[in-house]
Design a protein around this motif. Structure first.
Motif, mmCIF file in Angstrom:
data_model
loop_
_atom_site.group_PDB
_atom_site.id
_atom_site.type_symbol
_atom_site.label_atom_id
_atom_site.label_comp_id
_atom_site.label_asym_id
_atom_site.label_seq_id
_atom_site.Cartn_x
_atom_site.Cartn_y
_atom_site.Cartn_z
ATOM 1 N N LEU A 78 -42.281 -26.824 -94.284
ATOM 2 C CA LEU A 78 -40.825 -26.741 -94.390
ATOM 3 C C LEU A 78 -40.373 -26.624 -95.837
ATOM 4 C CD1 LEU A 78 -39.767 -29.495 -91.830
ATOM 5 C CD2 LEU A 78 -39.843 -27.030 -91.458
ATOM 6 N N TYR A 79 -39.218 -25.966 -96.035
ATOM 7 C CA TYR A 79 -38.577 -25.943 -97.351
ATOM 8 C C TYR A 79 -37.700 -27.189 -97.489
ATOM 9 C CZ TYR A 79 -39.863 -21.014 -97.854
ATOM 10 O OH TYR A 79 -40.557 -19.837 -97.973
ATOM 11 N N ASN A 80 -37.716 -27.802 -98.667
ATOM 12 C CA ASN A 80 -36.776 -28.890 -98.912
ATOM 13 C C ASN A 80 -35.629 -28.376 -99.778
ATOM 14 O OD1 ASN A 80 -37.486 -29.119 -101.743
ATOM 15 N ND2 ASN A 80 -39.354 -30.194 -101.088
ATOM 16 N N GLU A 81 -34.635 -29.203 -99.971
ATOM 17 C CA GLU A 81 -33.419 -28.765 -100.675
ATOM 18 C C GLU A 81 -33.714 -28.291 -102.096
ATOM 19 O OE1 GLU A 81 -30.080 -31.348 -100.548
ATOM 20 O OE2 GLU A 81 -30.246 -31.715 -98.384
ATOM 21 N N LYS A 82 -34.699 -28.907 -102.751
ATOM 22 C CA LYS A 82 -35.030 -28.521 -104.125
ATOM 23 C C LYS A 82 -35.629 -27.115 -104.204
ATOM 24 C CE LYS A 82 -35.864 -33.247 -105.781
ATOM 25 N NZ LYS A 82 -36.878 -34.197 -106.308
ATOM 26 N N GLN A 83 -36.122 -26.611 -103.069
ATOM 27 C CA GLN A 83 -36.727 -25.275 -103.045
ATOM 28 C C GLN A 83 -35.732 -24.176 -102.695
ATOM 29 O OE1 GLN A 83 -39.947 -26.874 -100.362
ATOM 30 N NE2 GLN A 83 -41.206 -25.440 -101.521
ATOM 31 N N ILE A 84 -34.479 -24.541 -102.552
ATOM 32 C CA ILE A 84 -33.429 -23.550 -102.277
ATOM 33 C C ILE A 84 -32.509 -23.497 -103.492
ATOM 34 C CG2 ILE A 84 -31.537 -22.885 -100.748
ATOM 35 C CD1 ILE A 84 -32.939 -24.566 -98.560
ATOM 36 N N ARG A 85 -32.491 -22.344 -104.157
ATOM 37 C CA ARG A 85 -31.711 -22.200 -105.384
ATOM 38 C C ARG A 85 -30.925 -20.907 -105.358
ATOM 39 N NH1 ARG A 85 -37.245 -22.516 -108.690
ATOM 40 N NH2 ARG A 85 -38.170 -24.246 -107.543
ATOM 41 N N ASN A 86 -29.789 -20.932 -105.990
ATOM 42 C CA ASN A 86 -28.959 -19.734 -106.088
ATOM 43 C C ASN A 86 -29.511 -18.801 -107.157
ATOM 44 O OD1 ASN A 86 -27.135 -20.521 -104.090
ATOM 45 N ND2 ASN A 86 -25.954 -21.742 -105.542
ATOM 46 N N GLY A 87 -29.375 -17.512 -106.915
ATOM 47 C CA GLY A 87 -29.839 -16.519 -107.878
ATOM 48 C C GLY A 87 -29.154 -15.189 -107.645
ATOM 49 N N GLU A 88 -29.617 -14.193 -108.359
ATOM 50 C CA GLU A 88 -29.011 -12.863 -108.258
ATOM 51 C C GLU A 88 -29.967 -11.910 -107.552
ATOM 52 O OE1 GLU A 88 -26.132 -10.842 -111.385
ATOM 53 O OE2 GLU A 88 -28.226 -10.423 -111.894
ATOM 54 N N PHE A 89 -29.488 -11.299 -106.492
ATOM 55 C CA PHE A 89 -30.299 -10.357 -105.708
ATOM 56 C C PHE A 89 -29.861 -8.928 -106.042
ATOM 57 C CE2 PHE A 89 -30.999 -7.714 -101.925
ATOM 58 C CZ PHE A 89 -32.342 -7.957 -101.674
ATOM 59 N N THR A 90 -30.836 -8.063 -106.311
ATOM 60 C CA THR A 90 -30.540 -6.666 -106.628
ATOM 61 C C THR A 90 -30.782 -5.798 -105.402
ATOM 62 O OG1 THR A 90 -31.229 -7.034 -108.912
ATOM 63 C CG2 THR A 90 -31.045 -4.744 -108.177
ATOM 64 N N ARG A 91 -29.742 -5.127 -104.968
ATOM 65 C CA ARG A 91 -29.868 -4.222 -103.828
ATOM 66 C C ARG A 91 -30.616 -2.957 -104.234
ATOM 67 N NH1 ARG A 91 -24.245 -5.288 -103.810
ATOM 68 N NH2 ARG A 91 -23.539 -6.749 -102.198
ATOM 69 N N GLU A 92 -30.980 -2.157 -103.225
ATOM 70 C CA GLU A 92 -31.742 -0.947 -103.488
ATOM 71 C C GLU A 92 -30.954 0.043 -104.352
ATOM 72 O OE1 GLU A 92 -34.677 2.039 -101.020
ATOM 73 O OE2 GLU A 92 -32.895 1.299 -100.015
ATOM 74 N N ASN A 93 -29.620 0.029 -104.210
ATOM 75 C CA ASN A 93 -28.805 0.970 -104.991
ATOM 76 C C ASN A 93 -28.512 0.474 -106.413
ATOM 77 O OD1 ASN A 93 -26.859 -0.991 -104.669
ATOM 78 N ND2 ASN A 93 -25.530 0.210 -103.317
ATOM 79 N N GLY A 94 -29.098 -0.674 -106.783
ATOM 80 C CA GLY A 94 -28.932 -1.175 -108.141
ATOM 81 C C GLY A 94 -27.832 -2.195 -108.318
ATOM 82 N N THR A 95 -26.924 -2.303 -107.334
ATOM 83 C CA THR A 95 -25.864 -3.305 -107.435
ATOM 84 C C THR A 95 -26.438 -4.689 -107.174
ATOM 85 O OG1 THR A 95 -25.265 -3.022 -105.098
ATOM 86 C CG2 THR A 95 -24.098 -1.667 -106.718
ATOM 87 N N LYS A 96 -25.727 -5.711 -107.652
ATOM 88 C CA LYS A 96 -26.231 -7.083 -107.553
ATOM 89 C C LYS A 96 -25.267 -7.970 -106.768
ATOM 90 C CE LYS A 96 -28.465 -6.603 -112.092
ATOM 91 N NZ LYS A 96 -29.858 -6.553 -111.609
ATOM 92 N N GLN A 97 -25.822 -9.018 -106.173
ATOM 93 C CA GLN A 97 -24.988 -9.998 -105.480
ATOM 94 C C GLN A 97 -25.651 -11.370 -105.583
ATOM 95 O OE1 GLN A 97 -25.760 -8.302 -101.352
ATOM 96 N NE2 GLN A 97 -25.741 -10.487 -100.863
ATOM 97 N N ASN A 98 -24.830 -12.397 -105.475
ATOM 98 C CA ASN A 98 -25.364 -13.759 -105.480
ATOM 99 C C ASN A 98 -25.990 -14.071 -104.125
ATOM 100 O OD1 ASN A 98 -24.509 -14.325 -108.127
ATOM 101 N ND2 ASN A 98 -22.442 -14.793 -107.395
#
Length: 222
Positions: free
Chosen positions: A146-166
């Motif tokens: 299982l994942y615990n809370e410390k293993q879940i972190r916010n970050g920036e995801f880059t889509r295939e078209n180059g745009t980014k989202q949180n």
């Protein structure tokens, strides 16, 4: 789009195989070519496959089928078609007027059979509709580790078209490494070890659609 898209090949195969039981002539020939088997062979194969899907307290794959049709002078339903799909696919058969209530009934059936994960599939029933063949598939399992809370972190995801989202990322160390000429990835098992999640990331310069197109049965097995 705002959400994610998930396509289940098993769900598509069941729906098309049920449909193939009502095909003949050129249509049947083309469906057999795409599906790789006759409807009779598919019926036997999928019946046996579904009966032997592993189920446990922490993991289950639920598969349900139904056929909805209405009385219409344009369309006569063959009882043998309905019986075959009931026998091999456990299809529930509903003869009903195609109105707003039936639209709600189909959506409620899908919602119930997917543990609420798919709340609806129809906005309305068009005048041209005379039959719906519906497959509902739901997979629910707990990770082996299982994942615990410390293993879940916010970050920036880059889509295939180059745009980014949180996005929220799950972090873990995995030990089953996968690689082919176009992608790298890993396998992470679910509780009980009967099912596993595989993630593949296409290499730089390889589009997701091109990579998916390369994944035939032989490539997946390899």
């Amino acid at each position: 789009t705002a959400g994610n898209t998930l396509v289940s090949p098993l769900s598509v195969l069941c729906a098309l195989s049920m449909t193939a039981n009502g095909a003949n002539a050129k249509t049947l020939e083309e469906m057999e070519q795409v599906l790789g088997m006759t409807p009779e062979d598919l019926n036997q194969y999928l019946y046996t496959y579904v009966q032997n899907l592993p189920q446990g307290e922490k993991y289950k794959l639920s598969l349900a089928n139904s056929i909805w049709f209405t009385e219409d002078e344009r369309f006569t339903v063959n009882p043998d078609f309905l019986q075959t799909n009931a026998d091999y696919y456990g299809a529930s058969i509903y003869k009903t007027p195609f109105n707003d209530q039936t639209c709600r009934d189909i959506n409620n059936w899908v919602k119930e059979k997917t543990d609420g994960m798919i709340p609806n599939i129809l906005d309305r029933i068009p005048d041209s509709a005379v039959m719906y063949l519906v497959n509902a598939l739901a997979f629910d399992a707990q990770w082996q580790t299982l994942y615990n809370e410390k293993q879940i972190r916010n970050g920036e995801f880059t889509r295939e078209n180059g745009t980014k989202q949180n996005a929220s990322f799950m972090y873990s160390t995995e030990h089953i490494y996968l690689e082919d000429e176009n992608a790298t990835g890993f396998m992470k098992k679910y509780k009980g070890g009967k099912y596993a999640f595989v993630a593949m990331l296409p290499n730089e310069g390889v589009s997701v659609s091109d990579y998916v197109a390369s994944l035939d049965g032989a490539a997946l097995n390899t």
